[in-house]
Design a protein around this motif. Structure first.
Motif, mmCIF file in Angstrom:
data_model
loop_
_atom_site.group_PDB
_atom_site.id
_atom_site.type_symbol
_atom_site.label_atom_id
_atom_site.label_comp_id
_atom_site.label_asym_id
_atom_site.label_seq_id
_atom_site.Cartn_x
_atom_site.Cartn_y
_atom_site.Cartn_z
ATOM 1 N N PRO A 168 -41.354 -36.150 -43.555
ATOM 2 C CA PRO A 168 -41.989 -35.421 -44.652
ATOM 3 C C PRO A 168 -40.964 -34.517 -45.318
ATOM 4 N N VAL A 169 -41.300 -34.050 -46.491
ATOM 5 C CA VAL A 169 -40.375 -33.216 -47.269
ATOM 6 C C VAL A 169 -40.876 -31.773 -47.283
ATOM 7 N N SER A 170 -39.951 -30.849 -47.039
ATOM 8 C CA SER A 170 -40.273 -29.422 -47.085
ATOM 9 C C SER A 170 -39.515 -28.750 -48.229
ATOM 10 N N PHE A 171 -39.960 -27.540 -48.575
ATOM 11 C CA PHE A 171 -39.317 -26.749 -49.632
ATOM 12 C C PHE A 171 -38.649 -25.527 -48.998
ATOM 13 N N PHE A 172 -37.469 -25.176 -49.541
ATOM 14 C CA PHE A 172 -36.663 -24.099 -48.967
ATOM 15 C C PHE A 172 -36.222 -23.138 -50.068
ATOM 16 N N ALA A 173 -36.028 -21.873 -49.677
ATOM 17 C CA ALA A 173 -35.540 -20.863 -50.620
ATOM 18 C C ALA A 173 -34.845 -19.758 -49.850
ATOM 19 N N THR A 174 -33.970 -19.037 -50.530
ATOM 20 C CA THR A 174 -33.321 -17.878 -49.909
ATOM 21 C C THR A 174 -34.378 -16.803 -49.624
ATOM 22 N N PRO A 175 -34.111 -15.921 -48.655
ATOM 23 C CA PRO A 175 -35.079 -14.848 -48.368
ATOM 24 C C PRO A 175 -35.416 -14.014 -49.608
ATOM 25 N N ALA A 176 -34.419 -13.746 -50.449
ATOM 26 C CA ALA A 176 -34.667 -12.929 -51.646
ATOM 27 C C ALA A 176 -35.595 -13.651 -52.612
ATOM 28 N N LEU A 177 -35.335 -14.932 -52.832
ATOM 29 C CA LEU A 177 -36.184 -15.700 -53.740
ATOM 30 C C LEU A 177 -37.585 -15.859 -53.150
ATOM 31 N N PHE A 224 -29.977 -32.879 -59.412
ATOM 32 C CA PHE A 224 -28.711 -33.195 -58.743
ATOM 33 C C PHE A 224 -28.749 -34.578 -58.101
ATOM 34 N N ASP A 225 -27.733 -35.374 -58.389
ATOM 35 C CA ASP A 225 -27.580 -36.651 -57.691
ATOM 36 C C ASP A 225 -27.091 -36.426 -56.266
ATOM 37 N N ASP A 226 -26.253 -35.415 -56.079
ATOM 38 C CA ASP A 226 -25.676 -35.107 -54.775
ATOM 39 C C ASP A 226 -26.550 -34.070 -54.076
ATOM 40 N N SER A 227 -27.150 -34.460 -52.951
ATOM 41 C CA SER A 227 -28.055 -33.548 -52.242
ATOM 42 C C SER A 227 -27.315 -32.320 -51.709
ATOM 43 N N ALA A 228 -26.047 -32.473 -51.330
ATOM 44 C CA ALA A 228 -25.282 -31.332 -50.827
ATOM 45 C C ALA A 228 -25.059 -30.305 -51.933
ATOM 46 N N LEU A 229 -24.804 -30.776 -53.140
ATOM 47 C CA LEU A 229 -24.615 -29.856 -54.266
ATOM 48 C C LEU A 229 -25.917 -29.124 -54.590
ATOM 49 N N MET A 230 -27.043 -29.835 -54.499
ATOM 50 C CA MET A 230 -28.338 -29.193 -54.727
ATOM 51 C C MET A 230 -28.565 -28.072 -53.710
ATOM 52 N N LYS A 231 -28.235 -28.331 -52.452
ATOM 53 C CA LYS A 231 -28.411 -27.300 -51.419
ATOM 54 C C LYS A 231 -27.475 -26.118 -51.647
ATOM 55 N N ALA A 232 -26.271 -26.384 -52.163
ATOM 56 C CA ALA A 232 -25.333 -25.296 -52.447
ATOM 57 C C ALA A 232 -25.902 -24.367 -53.524
ATOM 58 N N PHE A 233 -26.523 -24.953 -54.549
ATOM 59 C CA PHE A 233 -27.155 -24.135 -55.589
ATOM 60 C C PHE A 233 -28.350 -23.377 -54.999
ATOM 61 N N GLY A 234 -29.089 -24.060 -54.105
ATOM 62 C CA GLY A 234 -30.213 -23.392 -53.463
ATOM 63 C C GLY A 234 -29.759 -22.235 -52.602
ATOM 64 N N GLU A 235 -28.652 -22.417 -51.893
ATOM 65 C CA GLU A 235 -28.089 -21.351 -51.056
ATOM 66 C C GLU A 235 -27.690 -20.146 -51.894
ATOM 67 N N ALA A 236 -27.268 -20.400 -53.133
ATOM 68 C CA ALA A 236 -26.871 -19.309 -54.031
ATOM 69 C C ALA A 236 -28.075 -18.610 -54.656
ATOM 70 N N GLY A 237 -29.294 -19.100 -54.364
ATOM 71 C CA GLY A 237 -30.490 -18.447 -54.876
ATOM 72 C C GLY A 237 -30.908 -18.897 -56.258
ATOM 73 N N ARG A 253 -30.286 -22.913 -41.039
ATOM 74 C CA ARG A 253 -29.136 -22.289 -40.388
ATOM 75 C C ARG A 253 -27.884 -22.379 -41.258
ATOM 76 N N GLN A 254 -27.649 -23.533 -41.830
ATOM 77 C CA GLN A 254 -26.413 -23.753 -42.581
ATOM 78 C C GLN A 254 -26.408 -23.039 -43.929
ATOM 79 N N HIS A 255 -27.580 -22.982 -44.571
ATOM 80 C CA HIS A 255 -27.619 -22.450 -45.942
ATOM 81 C C HIS A 255 -28.282 -21.077 -46.048
ATOM 82 N N GLY A 256 -28.712 -20.528 -44.915
ATOM 83 C CA GLY A 256 -29.293 -19.197 -44.950
ATOM 84 C C GLY A 256 -30.585 -19.121 -45.740
#
Length: 302
Positions: A168-177, A224-237, A253-256
């Protein structure tokens, strides 16, 4: 049936650029090479060379035959190397294509059974668009391709799609967001900045349908075509992003980031695509047999 000895003589002459030069390299008489090529042309019913002044040049058909010959003899060399590698106890190459929409952590989970084999493996990973990887698979430059969908029916490739698992797919966000969101999940996604997989990702359409069904309309701020790049933007909030729940702990753990909730009805699937000849590779068999949710192989011959 093609005489492969004659094909090899044709290949030698074509690569050398002429009969005389090929004769010097192979030690065979020019008459022998010319006779072998003439016999091959008779068998095939085509002309492979034509005269251009004093030179022999390939015909259009000759160019095509040379491409096939290059691949045939490359595979022959590869087979010899694989056999000598196995007999010498060296690591067996395992060439994997990973579609750029497959998360790296998922790729590792799927490939882990090949690392655990008693026979040593040397994994060579290539990441690219699925159609590019399938092209390399078709000419045996890859042993298997990992993708988020089966082999597309429009691809002119004979292959087998092995479902390795789904999540299944989950949604993630930084603590601030996350703290800025209003309401419970999934209502909290309404109007929130959202990052989505690109159009090539199989999970994109089901995600959009799920959001629509729940009458949730986020503000799409990136694709984003690249899932890693999408997560990097997500990590930046920059925005909330989706990912397979199978790796949720590692994503957090990896992206906080924090997991906001799960779209249980949206399933992200992962497949190993191989051509029939490659099903004998021990690493391909290992990842296919160890898939967390196995299914029958699907022959997708065009």
């Amino acid at each position: 049936m093609i005489n492969f000895k004659q094909l090899h003589h044709f290949w030698s002459v074509a690569r050398a650029g002429g009969v005389v030069r090929a004769s010097e390299r192979t030690g065979l008489a020019p008459q022998t090479l010319s006779g072998q090529i003439a016999a091959l042309e008779t068998t095939l019913g085509v002309n492979l060379f034509r005269r251009q002044g004093r030179r022999l040049v390939l015909t259009e058909t000759g160019d095509m035959v040379l491409d096939y010959a290059e691949e045939i003899f490359r595979l022959g060399t590869e087979l010899e190397d694989a056999l000598s590698t196995r007999s010498a106890g060296r690591a067996l190459p395992f060439r994997v294509g990973v579609s750029d929409v497959v998360p790296k952590a998922i790729a590792y989970v799927l490939l882990a059974p090949s690392i655990a084999l008693p026979e040593p493996m040397r994994i060579v990973c290539r990441e690219n668009k699925l159609d590019q990887l399938l092209g390399e698979l078709a000419v045996h430059k890859l042993d298997v391709v990992l993708a988020d969908s089966p082999l597309p029916p429009h691809m002119d490739v004979r292959g087998f799609s092995h479902k390795l698992g789904e999540s299944p797919v989950s949604f993630f966000a930084t603590p601030a967001l996350s703290a800025s969101l209003k309401g419970a999940f999934p209502a909290c996604l309404h109007g929130a900045p959202m990052l989505l997989p690109g159009a090539d990702a199989a999970v994109r359409r089901p995600l959009l349908r799920w959001l629509e069904d729940h009458k949730v309309h986020p503000r799409i701020v990136g694709e984003f075509d690249d899932s890693a790049l999408m997560k990097a933007f997500g990590e930046a909030g920059v925005g909330i992003f989706p990912s397979a729940d199978l790796i949720s702990d590692e994503v957090c753990r990896q992206h906080g980031v924090q997991r906001l909730g799960t779209a249980d009805s949206v399933r992200e699937s992962f497949y190993a695509i191989s051509v029939e000849r490659r099903l004998t590779h021990p690493a391909v068999r290992a990842i296919s047999n160890a898939g967390p949710m196995q299914s029958d192989s699907t022959d997708t011959t065009p």
